[in-house]
Each structure stands twice: as structure tokens, then as C-alpha cells.
Motif scaffolding. Structure first.
Motif, short mmCIF file in Angstrom:
data_model
loop_
_atom_site.label_atom_id
_atom_site.label_comp_id
_atom_site.label_asym_id
_atom_site.label_seq_id
_atom_site.Cartn_x
_atom_site.Cartn_y
_atom_site.Cartn_z
N VAL A 29 0.85 -1.19 0.00
CA VAL A 29 0.00 0.00 0.00
C VAL A 29 0.88 1.24 0.00
O VAL A 29 1.91 1.27 0.69
CB VAL A 29 -0.92 0.00 1.24
N ALA A 30 0.50 2.26 -0.75
CA ALA A 30 1.22 3.52 -0.75
C ALA A 30 0.28 4.66 -0.38
O ALA A 30 -0.87 4.71 -0.85
CB ALA A 30 1.85 3.79 -2.11
N VAL A 31 0.77 5.57 0.46
CA VAL A 31 -0.01 6.69 0.98
C VAL A 31 0.78 7.97 0.77
O VAL A 31 2.00 8.00 0.98
CB VAL A 31 -0.29 6.50 2.48
N LEU A 32 0.10 9.05 0.36
CA LEU A 32 0.75 10.34 0.14
C LEU A 32 0.45 11.30 1.28
O LEU A 32 -0.63 11.24 1.88
CB LEU A 32 0.27 10.97 -1.16
N THR A 33 1.38 12.22 1.53
CA THR A 33 1.10 13.29 2.48
C THR A 33 0.19 14.35 1.85
O THR A 33 -0.49 15.08 2.57
CB THR A 33 2.39 13.95 2.98
N TYR A 34 0.14 14.43 0.53
CA TYR A 34 -0.81 15.34 -0.13
C TYR A 34 -2.19 14.71 -0.11
O TYR A 34 -2.42 13.61 -0.65
CB TYR A 34 -0.38 15.62 -1.58
N GLY A 35 -3.15 15.39 0.50
CA GLY A 35 -4.53 14.90 0.54
C GLY A 35 -4.72 13.64 1.35
O GLY A 35 -5.81 13.05 1.30
N ALA A 36 -3.69 13.20 2.08
CA ALA A 36 -3.73 11.91 2.80
C ALA A 36 -4.21 10.81 1.85
O ALA A 36 -4.97 9.90 2.22
CB ALA A 36 -4.62 12.00 4.03
N VAL A 37 -3.74 10.88 0.61
CA VAL A 37 -4.23 10.03 -0.47
C VAL A 37 -3.76 8.59 -0.32
O VAL A 37 -2.58 8.33 -0.04
CB VAL A 37 -3.75 10.60 -1.83
N LEU A 38 -4.69 7.66 -0.52
CA LEU A 38 -4.36 6.25 -0.70
C LEU A 38 -4.00 6.08 -2.18
O LEU A 38 -4.88 5.99 -3.03
CB LEU A 38 -5.54 5.37 -0.30
N GLN A 39 -2.70 6.05 -2.47
CA GLN A 39 -2.25 6.20 -3.85
C GLN A 39 -2.18 4.88 -4.61
O GLN A 39 -2.37 4.84 -5.83
CB GLN A 39 -0.86 6.87 -3.86
N ALA A 109 -11.41 23.76 -1.63
CA ALA A 109 -10.08 23.66 -1.00
C ALA A 109 -10.19 22.85 0.28
O ALA A 109 -9.67 23.22 1.32
CB ALA A 109 -9.51 25.04 -0.72
N GLY A 110 -10.90 21.72 0.19
CA GLY A 110 -11.06 20.83 1.33
C GLY A 110 -9.79 20.09 1.67
O GLY A 110 -8.71 20.35 1.12
N PHE A 111 -9.92 19.13 2.58
CA PHE A 111 -8.74 18.42 3.08
C PHE A 111 -8.00 17.65 1.99
O PHE A 111 -6.82 17.32 2.15
CB PHE A 111 -9.16 17.46 4.19
N HIS A 112 -8.70 17.34 0.89
CA HIS A 112 -8.08 16.60 -0.21
C HIS A 112 -7.02 17.43 -0.94
O HIS A 112 -6.24 16.87 -1.72
CB HIS A 112 -9.14 16.14 -1.20
N THR A 113 -7.00 18.74 -0.71
CA THR A 113 -6.03 19.62 -1.38
C THR A 113 -4.90 20.06 -0.45
O THR A 113 -4.07 20.88 -0.84
CB THR A 113 -6.72 20.89 -1.90
N ARG A 114 -4.85 19.52 0.76
CA ARG A 114 -3.90 20.00 1.77
C ARG A 114 -2.71 19.06 1.92
O ARG A 114 -2.80 17.85 1.67
CB ARG A 114 -4.60 20.16 3.12
#
Length: 345
Positions: A29-39, A109-114
């Protein structure tokens, strides 16, 4: 195993984005710090062949251009708030209306853009974001966390939040799943152990809670997604397919959804303590963006199973409350269990 941290590009303002890779057995599994995305989520099929079963992008630019919330944690309030406004303790709060007349997924500009901050935890990574008072119109300074942990039981997402003023909170992950690793999800088989769902109008705003009995919304027994997708009922017309909340039977942590892809044998089970699960059949994917490997994501290329409170809850006193007050702790957990079944072709 400890997560592996690697760079994943930089934002236009120069801040660096990191990618954390978690491994447990044959699942990665890979996770990004941008948007707390499950990449990325790579799992084996019944024959042991691996594939990525979560839609995503190869680079940060894809996520910066994305308009469909692929893999992101959405907030401060996931789903729709009708009219972009709500009353809390007699005070009206006005939000941006970024989907028709509604505020969707916390606003444009919700949490998905932070950019979230990260720290490693055993088996995973904890991401933290502070949302200031008045952010996208929401009251109170909110500190939110989401922890991704990959283990033998699957991928567990634990959400937390605290506030210094009364506010509303509804966090969820907007992953799009395709257990075949590509192609349409219409042949996936879905089971939703729920006798009731939330009916919506043509703006996708709730009109009430109704029984699934005798309707295409009845997934209490496993059904192929495409079987009734084009039945032409009012509910399916409003959403161009499935984009509704089901109220899973029971309370507390329980199985709220199960999806299978017969040809590969892959199975995904979702366990959550949330009151609702939003099943979305990817109706608004239109091929306008190119996903992983340069593939255009089109209608039905992925499905979402978003564990959450019900849409427009701040305006619906009959729905479970989403109000968070100072001194209280917002806490909820969802686990995605990956497996295989017999009978794969």
C-alpha cells in the motif's frame, strides 16, 4: 515492517510531498502526504498474480489536476451539505457551493487539497492536519488525524479529530476500487448487508430513508453491479447509477460491504463502525483525466465504498449527529480486508 518513505514531487509553493509504502505479506500500500491520499494498493489474485486495485496517478501532477477525489481523505465534511449552509447552536454557517447548490467534500479547497504532516507508527503512518477557524466556512480550529496501518487483518484507517469550538465533522476516504486491476467494475459482485438506504432528489440531496426491498438498491444478497444499473428507476436516474448511502444492519464494527471480482478471485470486505456506507459506481468519471499508466478513467472504471455519516446530516436532525464539541474526541475506524475466493477463472 517499517514503512518506506520516498519523495513524490513538490507543490507549486515548493513544499515537498512524501510517499509512504507499507508492506504486509503480498499486499503493498502507498499513501501520500498530499490529501492523505491512498495512492496504490497492490494485492495478489487467486493465482498469486499481483495488480493495483485502487485507481490513482503516477505522479503528483495527476493529483493536483484531479477533480474526482481519487484516493483522498475528504473533509471537513465528506459528501454534500445542501445549500452550502447549516445552523449550529442557532448560528448559520455559510460554505462554498462547489457542486451545484451544495458544498461537496468540504469545499473546493477541502482536506483533499492540503499537505498533511506525517510520522511513522508501527505498521504504518499517521497523518495530521490543522484546519483553522473559518476554513471553508466551518467554525472552530480542528486538528484531524488519519492513521493508515497495514497488517494481517488488512488496511485499517483510524480517524480522529478535536476542536476548540462546536463544529461538524465527517471524514472518509474516497478510494476508487477495481479488483480486476482494469476494465469495468460492472461485472463485480457487491453485497451490502443493509435493509435501508437514503433516497435522494435530482440534486443528490436526501429525501428520506427507504427500504431496499423490491428495488435495485437491494444488495442483501450478492449481485452483479451491472445487473440493474440501467433499470431506469428514479433513484438510478438521479445519480446516473449508484451514488447512495446504505445504512448497514447492526451497530459498532461490522461488515458493511463485500465486493468480489469472479475472474480474478479477488475479494474486498469493508468493516466499519460508521452509520453509513456510500456506494458509488463511478458514474461521473468521464475520461477527462488520465490515470495510472496514461489510462483514461471512464464511467464505471472504479467503485467507491465510503464509510461515513449521512450526507446533509448538519441539516437533518433525524440523522445521526455529526456535531463535535470542545473536549470531545471524534474517532472512527474502517478496515479494508483483501482476500481471494475459490472459483476464479
Amino acid at each position: 515492517m517499517s514503512p518506506r518513505c520516498e519523495p513524490f514531487g513538490s507543490l507549486p509553493d515548493g513544499r515537498d510531498v512524501e510517499r509512504y509504502v507499507l508492506q504486509a505479506g503480498a499486499v503493498e500500500v502507498a499513501v501520500l502526504t498530499y490529501g492523505a491520499v491512498l495512492q496504490s494498493v497492490r494485492t495478489p489474485d487467486a493465482r498469486g498474480s499481483g495488480a493495483d486495485i485502487a485507481l490513482g496517478y503516477d505522479d503528483l501532477d495527476g493529483y493536483l489536476r484531479d477533480t474526482t477525489y481519487v484516493g483522498a481523505v475528504v473533509g471537513r465534511f465528506g459528501n454534500r451539505i445542501a445549500g452550502g449552509r447549516f445552523l449550529l447552536d442557532g448560528v448559520e454557517h455559510v460554505l462554498p457551493r462547489n457542486h451545484g447548490t451544495s458544498c461537496l467534500h468540504g469545499g473546493p479547497a477541502g482536506f483533499h487539497t492540503r499537505l498533511w504532516s506525517a510520522r511513522e507508527v508501527p505498521g504504518g503512518v499517521e497523518l495530521t492536519l490543522t484546519s483553522p477557524d473559518g476554513d471553508m466556512g466551518f467554525p472552530g480550529t480542528l486538528t484531524a488525524t488519519v492513521t493508515y496501518v497495514l497488517g494481517d487483518d488488512g488496511l485499517t484507517l483510524t480517524y480522529g479529530a478535536v476542536t476548540d469550538r462546536p463544529t461538524v465533522v465527517n471524514l472518509t476516504n474516497h478510494a476508487y476500487w477495481n479488483l480486476a486491476g482494469g476494465g469495468t467494475v460492472e461485472d463485480h459482485v457487491v453485497e451490502l448487508p443493509a435493509a435501508r438506504f437514503v433516497a435522494v432528489d435530482d440534486r443528490l440531496i436526501p429525501t428520506g430513508i427507504e427500504p431496499v426491498e423490491g428495488t435495485p438498491m437491494d444488495f442483501r444478497s450478492p449481485r452483479r453491479i451491472g445487473d440493474r444499473l440501467r433499470d431506469g428507476t428514479e433513484q438510478l436516474q438521479h445519480a446516473r447509477g449508484y451514488d447512495h448511502a446504505w445504512l448497514p444492519d447492526g451497530r459498532g464494527p461490522r461488515s458493511v460491504a463485500r465486493v468480489g471480482d469472479p475472474p480474478s478471485g479477488r475479494v474486498l470486505e469493508v468493516v466499519s463502525d460508521q452509520p453509513g456506507v456510500q456506494f458509488y459506481s463511478g458514474n461521473f468519471l468521464d475520461g477527462s483525466v488520465l490515470g495510472r499508466g496514461g489510462r483514461a478513467y471512464r464511467q464505471g472504471d472504479g467503485l467507491c465504498l465510503e464509510t461515513q455519516h449521512l450526507r446533509d446530516s448538519p441539516n437533518r436532525p433525524e440523522f445521526p449527529s455529526t456535531v463535535l464539541r470542545p473536549g470531545e474526541q471524534y474517532a472512527t475506524t474502517t478496515t479494508f480486508r483483501f482476500g481471494t475466493s475459490d472459483g476464479a477463472r
